[in-house]
Design an enzyme around this catalytic site. Structure first.
Site: not given
Ligand SMILES: NC(=O)c1ccc[n+]([C@@H]2O[C@H](COP(=O)([O-])OP(=O)(O)OC[C@H]3O[C@@H](n4cnc5c(N)ncnc54)[C@H](O)[C@@H]3O)[C@@H](O)[C@H]2O)c1
Length: 275
Positions: A21, A40, A77-79, A81, A142, A146
């Site tokens: 995202l 990131d 959005f980091g963390g 996922s 997870y 959240k």
């Molecule tokens: N994609 C979806 O449909 C969806 C659904 C619900 C919630 N989310 C939330 O949206 C956010 C982004 O989701 P995504 O699909 O892009 O996930 P993703 O896993 O592709 O991206 C998450 C990013 O966070 C970074 N990250 C992980 N640990 C970290 C840390 N300790 N410090 C800094 N950065 C860190 C990772 O390197 C990664 O680039 C997340 O918080 C996720 O929980 C996404």
């Protein structure tokens, strides 16, 4: 906050900028500010004009204090996922989100858009339509993390006046590929506009919005969407015929269909994930 070019922010921070995202949001948010601070774990490559790319583990408090200095607003959005070991969730999502809020407090940041998840209410059965006033029923560690972030953001609003729009994102991917996603799909266009409204809508206080496009058979009511001025424009309908042709009709007793959170509700016993 509007600058001379009419952009609402001077400097915005996006965490998770290299994620699925984050890569979608990065160019969009760049258009809302003079400078986008894209962060990131490892500094995102290819800093463009008006971008600062910074590597930062959100679990590292001193580093987060530096990261947040000088920004007007944050899209967090980091963390982790998806489901993971408790220790990894603890570090990235609980400690990491606390660090972001504490840094926001210390540096006077007043608005955060927090990437929560539909997994906060993932253990509701799919015959129940859920809204944000209902008790949380997390699907997973997870999902618990959240819910922690949502509660933390509530505290930081009530105590310090830091406004947050929590986005309970359902499934944001390029297109829906399963029956479940036909209900849960959030298009990238709707995602970007949702984050935009979350950043600029006036007087939001503390809001919780399900991030889902205008799909058929929705599992959620979304009163705070109107409060922040967001109306999804897309829907999964254009993809329905393709999904239905490729996939067998789902078994209603399959866990994928019984709970909002689908397989997240069964994703690994906790004892296997202790470390
Ligand atoms: N994609 C979806 O449909 C969806 C659904 C619900 C919630 N989310 C939330 O949206 C956010 C982004 O989701 P995504 O699909 O892009 O996930 P993703 O896993 O592709 O991206 C998450 C990013 O966070 C970074 N990250 C992980 N640990 C970290 C840390 N300790 N410090 C800094 N950065 C860190 C990772 O390197 C990664 O680039 C997340 O918080 C996720 O929980 C996404």
């Amino acid at each position: 906050m509007t600058d001379v070019a009419g952009r609402p922010f001077r400097r915005l921070l996006l965490t998770g900028a290299s994620g699925g995202l984050g890569r979608v949001l990065r160019p969009y948010l760049r258009g809302l500010c003079d400078t986008l601070r894209a962060s990131d774990l490892v500094a995102p490559p290819d800093a463009g004009a008006g971008e600062e790319c910074i590597g930062c583990d959100v679990g590292d408090r001193p580093a987060v204090m530096d990261l947040v200095r000088g920004v007007d607003a944050i899209a967090h959005f980091g963390g982790e996922s998806v489901e993971n070991t408790f220790d990894r969730i603890l570090h990235a999502n609980l400690l990491g989100t606390f660090n972001v809020y504490e840094a926001a407090r210390r540096h006077g940041v007043k608005r955060i858009v927090y990437a929560s998840s539909g997994q906060v209410t993932g253990f509701y059965p799919t015959d129940v339509v859920v809204d944000p006033s209902m008790p949380v029923r997390p699907s997973s560690l997870y999902g618990v993390s959240k819910a922690f972030g949502e509660n933390l953001s509530r505290l930081f609003f009530d105590r310090y006046g830091i406004e947050t729009v929590c986005l309970r994102i359902a499934m944001a991917f390029p297109e829906p590929t399963t029956h479940r996603m036909l209900r849960s799909y959030l298009s990238y266009r709707d995602l970007c506009e949702l984050v935009h409204r979350g950043l600029v809508a006036p007087g939001v206080g503390h809001a919780i919005v399900y991030g889902v496009s205008a799909n058929r058979d929705l599992l959620w009511r979304n009163p705070d969407a109107a409060r922040i001025g967001w109306t999804p424009r897309d829907s999964s309908e254009p993809f329905r015929a393709g999904v239905e042709a490729r996939q067998p009709v789902p078994d209603p007793d399959d866990v994928q269909n019984r709970f909002h959170g689908g397989r997240f509700t069964q994703d690994g016993p906790f004892e296997d994930r202790a470390t």
